[in-house]
Design a protein around this motif. Structure first.
Motif, PDB file in Angstrom:
ATOM      1  N   UNK A 382       0.885  -1.199   0.104  1.00  0.00           N
ATOM      2  CA  UNK A 382       0.065   0.001  -0.008  1.00  0.00           C
ATOM      3  C   UNK A 382       1.023   1.247   0.165  1.00  0.00           C
ATOM      4  N   UNK A 383       2.064   1.119   0.751  1.00  0.00           N
ATOM      5  CA  UNK A 383       2.823   2.303   0.953  1.00  0.00           C
ATOM      6  C   UNK A 383       3.511   2.549  -0.594  1.00  0.00           C
ATOM      7  N   UNK A 384       3.837   1.456  -1.052  1.00  0.00           N
ATOM      8  CA  UNK A 384       4.333   1.455  -2.520  1.00  0.00           C
ATOM      9  C   UNK A 384       3.554   1.665  -3.530  1.00  0.00           C
ATOM     10  N   UNK A 385       2.298   2.059  -3.397  1.00  0.00           N
ATOM     11  CA  UNK A 385       1.050   2.342  -4.308  1.00  0.00           C
ATOM     12  C   UNK A 385       0.782   0.937  -5.246  1.00  0.00           C
ATOM     13  N   UNK A 386       1.256  -0.118  -4.710  1.00  0.00           N
ATOM     14  CA  UNK A 386       1.376  -1.340  -5.609  1.00  0.00           C
ATOM     15  C   UNK A 386      -0.143  -2.187  -5.112  1.00  0.00           C
ATOM     16  N   UNK A 387      -1.045  -1.746  -5.535  1.00  0.00           N
ATOM     17  CA  UNK A 387      -2.650  -1.893  -4.902  1.00  0.00           C
ATOM     18  C   UNK A 387      -2.795  -3.413  -5.279  1.00  0.00           C
ATOM     19  N   UNK A 388      -2.607  -3.877  -6.582  1.00  0.00           N
ATOM     20  CA  UNK A 388      -3.082  -5.483  -6.767  1.00  0.00           C
ATOM     21  C   UNK A 388      -2.312  -6.616  -6.014  1.00  0.00           C
ATOM     22  N   UNK A 389      -0.722  -5.974  -5.635  1.00  0.00           N
ATOM     23  CA  UNK A 389      -0.232  -7.097  -4.852  1.00  0.00           C
ATOM     24  C   UNK A 389      -0.430  -6.899  -3.426  1.00  0.00           C
ATOM     25  N   UNK A 390      -0.825  -5.673  -2.922  1.00  0.00           N
ATOM     26  CA  UNK A 390      -1.400  -5.508  -1.485  1.00  0.00           C
ATOM     27  C   UNK A 390      -2.760  -6.216  -1.407  1.00  0.00           C
ATOM     28  N   UNK A 391      -3.503  -6.238  -2.375  1.00  0.00           N
ATOM     29  CA  UNK A 391      -4.802  -7.032  -2.098  1.00  0.00           C
ATOM     30  C   UNK A 391      -4.610  -8.532  -2.038  1.00  0.00           C
ATOM     31  N   UNK A 392      -3.499  -8.951  -2.823  1.00  0.00           N
ATOM     32  CA  UNK A 392      -3.265 -10.335  -3.048  1.00  0.00           C
ATOM     33  C   UNK A 392      -2.750 -10.774  -1.538  1.00  0.00           C
ATOM     34  N   UNK A 393      -1.814 -10.069  -1.135  1.00  0.00           N
ATOM     35  CA  UNK A 393      -1.264 -10.221   0.333  1.00  0.00           C
ATOM     36  C   UNK A 393      -2.347 -10.464   1.425  1.00  0.00           C
ATOM     37  N   UNK A 394      -3.344  -9.247   1.462  1.00  0.00           N
ATOM     38  CA  UNK A 394      -4.357  -9.343   2.336  1.00  0.00           C
ATOM     39  C   UNK A 394      -5.471 -10.397   2.286  1.00  0.00           C
ATOM     40  N   UNK A 395      -5.562 -10.789   0.950  1.00  0.00           N
ATOM     41  CA  UNK A 395      -6.396 -11.787   0.572  1.00  0.00           C
ATOM     42  C   UNK A 395      -5.830 -13.427   1.319  1.00  0.00           C
ATOM     43  N   UNK A 396      -4.431 -13.565   0.981  1.00  0.00           N
ATOM     44  CA  UNK A 396      -3.737 -14.599   1.583  1.00  0.00           C
ATOM     45  C   UNK A 396      -3.897 -14.778   3.302  1.00  0.00           C
ATOM     46  N   UNK A 397      -3.977 -13.636   3.751  1.00  0.00           N
ATOM     47  CA  UNK A 397      -3.883 -13.431   5.206  1.00  0.00           C
ATOM     48  C   UNK A 397      -5.208 -13.936   5.740  1.00  0.00           C
ATOM     49  N   UNK A 398      -6.243 -13.454   4.955  1.00  0.00           N
ATOM     50  CA  UNK A 398      -7.747 -13.724   5.399  1.00  0.00           C
ATOM     51  C   UNK A 398      -8.087 -15.213   5.060  1.00  0.00           C
ATOM     52  N   UNK A 399      -7.193 -15.707   4.219  1.00  0.00           N
ATOM     53  CA  UNK A 399      -7.386 -17.121   3.786  1.00  0.00           C
ATOM     54  C   UNK A 399      -6.847 -18.108   5.059  1.00  0.00           C
ATOM     55  N   UNK A 400      -5.842 -17.590   5.624  1.00  0.00           N
ATOM     56  CA  UNK A 400      -5.237 -18.200   6.709  1.00  0.00           C
ATOM     57  C   UNK A 400      -5.960 -17.840   7.912  1.00  0.00           C
ATOM     58  N   UNK A 401      -6.523 -16.772   8.203  1.00  0.00           N
ATOM     59  CA  UNK A 401      -7.471 -16.539   9.497  1.00  0.00           C
ATOM     60  C   UNK A 401      -8.378 -15.610   9.118  1.00  0.00           C
ATOM     61  N   UNK A 402      -9.553 -16.071   8.876  1.00  0.00           N
ATOM     62  CA  UNK A 402     -10.712 -15.034   8.336  1.00  0.00           C
ATOM     63  C   UNK A 402     -11.064 -14.359   9.417  1.00  0.00           C
ATOM     64  N   UNK A 403     -10.569 -14.022  10.811  1.00  0.00           N
ATOM     65  CA  UNK A 403     -10.741 -13.426  12.065  1.00  0.00           C
ATOM     66  C   UNK A 403      -9.423 -12.212  12.039  1.00  0.00           C
ATOM     67  N   UNK A 404      -8.897 -12.049  11.029  1.00  0.00           N
ATOM     68  CA  UNK A 404      -7.957 -10.878  10.919  1.00  0.00           C
ATOM     69  C   UNK A 404      -8.168  -9.719  10.817  1.00  0.00           C
TER      70      UNK A 404
END
Length: 577
Positions: A382-404
């Motif tokens: 997000x800081x680097x303005x690379x939004x697609x990569x940020x979305x992918x990283x966040x989605x991986x996080x909620x896949x691991x723990x949907x309560x994050x």
């Protein structure tokens, strides 16, 4: 036998049994709790033991609700079972298999035990096959990774293991360790209801296997599931409940459990770390910092949970302390996921986001399910303005723990940056559902409602009110509430929030344009209400500022002098002096 002596005896036996079955993580946990039990002062003196922390400031400061025994009155003990040692005849085969297992030659270990029928041998053989399958799955994930770093690799041993363990379970030829492994296999295959039942049976039969409790915890995704578990009463259940409460964001309940457990486990570094993590979630950063400093003094080579400490130092912008912590973990074990995460935080604080991402990626190579690294890497993108990569990283996080909640919040931010407020709103709602006490989340959702595309100001006001009630340390909510009420033509409400914001700024000795704005509105509002005395107070304060506000205040004061019948006209400069 006293409660503490009983705990010691049980843990000593459990450590031997767990180590003998190669459950080293659970054995380590049990050993740490054994050493964490308060020492008998008649046997241990300051000259012959290093555990003399009972008088430290951290314990005086944060210990509450102490109890003198664990478990509480009325809780029944489960006596330590004497595990059947069925390897008398073929014990040499077991020793060879265990040696292969310790050298990570899992298939060789399983092969040695192929004809052994004792429960101990059956468990080690099945456990070795399970880990061999996991090892191969990891290799395939590296070889077959797709463009987003995903693959469909699975543990190919699960089907045969489920079949064998199911048969053993039906024939009542399985011990608590075999039940633990059976529950683990069922969980991996997605049969979560049966996995819960099997794991409950395992911990009820043998409560000292923390690995079994941890697997059971991962299945307790709601309070209803937790309440449905038919768990026997034992002091290990208290550790489990404290950990589950923390995972379910019931931080105050978790703190009560851990502080009660400290009655016996006074020197447990594990409990201290969990208390720190609970307080971190409650945003009590000053207390968290003190706890972690105490932990590092007594366990200087500790790496577990230090990533949470680095998050605190990052939030407080403590450059030197975070640099020292990063150097410390590098010297201890630089190829631990926690170490890489700490170094990533250090580079992020320095503004070197590319380097930060590199270390978060390294952490994920070491552990693909390391939740913090996915979330923090999303923040960096997000800081680097690379939004697609940020979305992918966040989605991986909620896949691991949907309560994050942090990952949901990150997704909201990313979609807001892409100009998609409806999507952003959906993710912000998810984040506040899981963490309703964080003012930043409510403020983010309110700003989303304020966007030009939505312009739902009444909903924004509701969110800002929630933020103001959640200790808004960034001092945004009150000011925005005042401005929104002014825009909507609610002068009384606007005056109420401007006054509250002004009082807060005065208490915190803040300066800036928000003070001038509040004074201007209040002076004008009370003049219009013909409450001249109150208006004069705010006008007089405006005379201390240079610029157009000073002239406006003079004009307001002149107007009030004329409007007040029988009030002699006087020079404003003289009035101010």
């Amino acid at each position: 036998m006293s409660s503490k002596e009983s705990c010691r005896s049980e843990l000593r036996t459990a450590i031997r049994q767990l180590s003998d079955r190669c459950l080293y993580s659970a054995s380590k946990w049990a050993a740490e709790q054994l050493v964490g039990i308060e020492q008998d002062p008649t046997k241990f003196t300051p000259s012959n033991t290093r555990f003399q922390r009972g008088s430290s400031s951290i314990r005086r400061r944060f210990r509450t609700n102490e109890i003198t025994s664990t478990p509480p009155t009325g809780v029944a003990y489960v006596s330590t079972p004497v595990m059947e040692e069925d390897e008398v005849i073929h014990g040499d085969f077991y020793l060879l298999a265990k040696s292969y297992f310790d050298c990570r030659e899992y298939r060789r270990a399983a092969h040695v035990l192929r004809d052994q029928t004792g429960k101990k041998s059956v468990f080690l053989r099945c456990y070795a096959l399970y880990l061999a399958g996991e090892k191969r799955k990891e290799e395939e994930m590296i070889e077959l990774e797709g463009p987003l770093g995903k693959s469909d690799a699975v543990n190919r041993e699960l089907v045969s293991l489920e079949r064998e363990l199911s048969t053993l379970c039906k024939n009542n030829m399985i011990d608590p360790f075999g039940l633990y492994l059976y529950g683990l296999v069922l969980k991996e295959k997605g049969n979560e209801n049966l996995a819960c039942k099997v794991l409950v049976e395992s911990v009820n039969s043998y409560p000292w296997n923390w690995s079994a409790w941890s697997e059971l915890q991962s299945l307790c995704t709601t309070v209803d599931i937790l309440n449905s578990l038919n768990l026997s009463n034992h002091w290990m259940k208290e550790f489990f409940l404290a950990s589950v409460y923390q995972e379910l964001r019931m931080h105050n309940e978790s703190l009560v459990k851990y502080e009660n457990l400290q009655g016996n486990f006074t020197f447990s570094n594990y409990i201290q770390a969990q208390i720190a993590k609970a307080r971190y979630s409650l945003r009590e950063f000053e207390q968290v910092e003190v706890i972690f400093e105490d932990l590092l003094r007594n366990d200087p080579y500790r790496v577990e949970d230090m990533d949470t400490y680095s998050n605190v130092l990052y939030t407080k912008e403590c450059f030197s302390a975070l640099s020292y912590l990063a150097h410390r973990v590098i010297m201890t074990d630089k190829y631990r996921p926690e170490s890489c995460c700490i170094i990533g935080n250090y580079y992020s604080l320095k503004g070197q986001h590319e380097k930060s991402v590199m270390y978060f990626r390294r952490a994920l190579k070491l552990n693909k399910n390391y939740l913090s690294a996915w979330t923090l890497m999303g923040h960096e993108y997000v800081e680097m303005k690379n939004t697609p990569a940020a979305v992918d990283a966040y989605r991986r996080a909620v896949d691991i723990n949907p309560r994050d909640y942090r990952a949901w919040y990150g997704l909201g931010q990313a979609y807001e940056m892409m100009g998609m407020p409806h999507y952003a709103l959906h993710y912000f709602r998810k984040s506040v559902f899981f963490q309703p006490i964080d003012s930043r989340l409510w403020i983010a959702m309110a700003q989303c409602y304020e966007s030009e595309q939505l312009h739902m100001l009444e909903e924004a006001i509701k969110c800002y009110k929630r933020a103001a009630n959640c200790n808004d340390t960034e001092a945004i909510a009150l000011h925005r509430l005042a401005k929104l009420h002014r825009e909507l033509g609610h002068p009384e409400e606007a005056a109420f929030y401007y006054k509250k914001d002004l009082e807060r700024m005065e208490a915190e000795e803040r300066e800036g344009p928000n003070i001038v704005e509040a004074l201007m509105f209040l002076a004008t509002h009370y003049k219009a209400q013909k409450r001249f005395e109150e208006a004069e107070v705010y006008c007089t304060r405006l005379l201390d500022y240079a610029g157009p506000e000073r002239e406006t205040a003079k004009n307001l004061l002149r107007g009030m002098r004329i409007a007040q019948s029988g009030f002699p006209s006087m020079d404003v400069e003289h009035f101010h002096s």
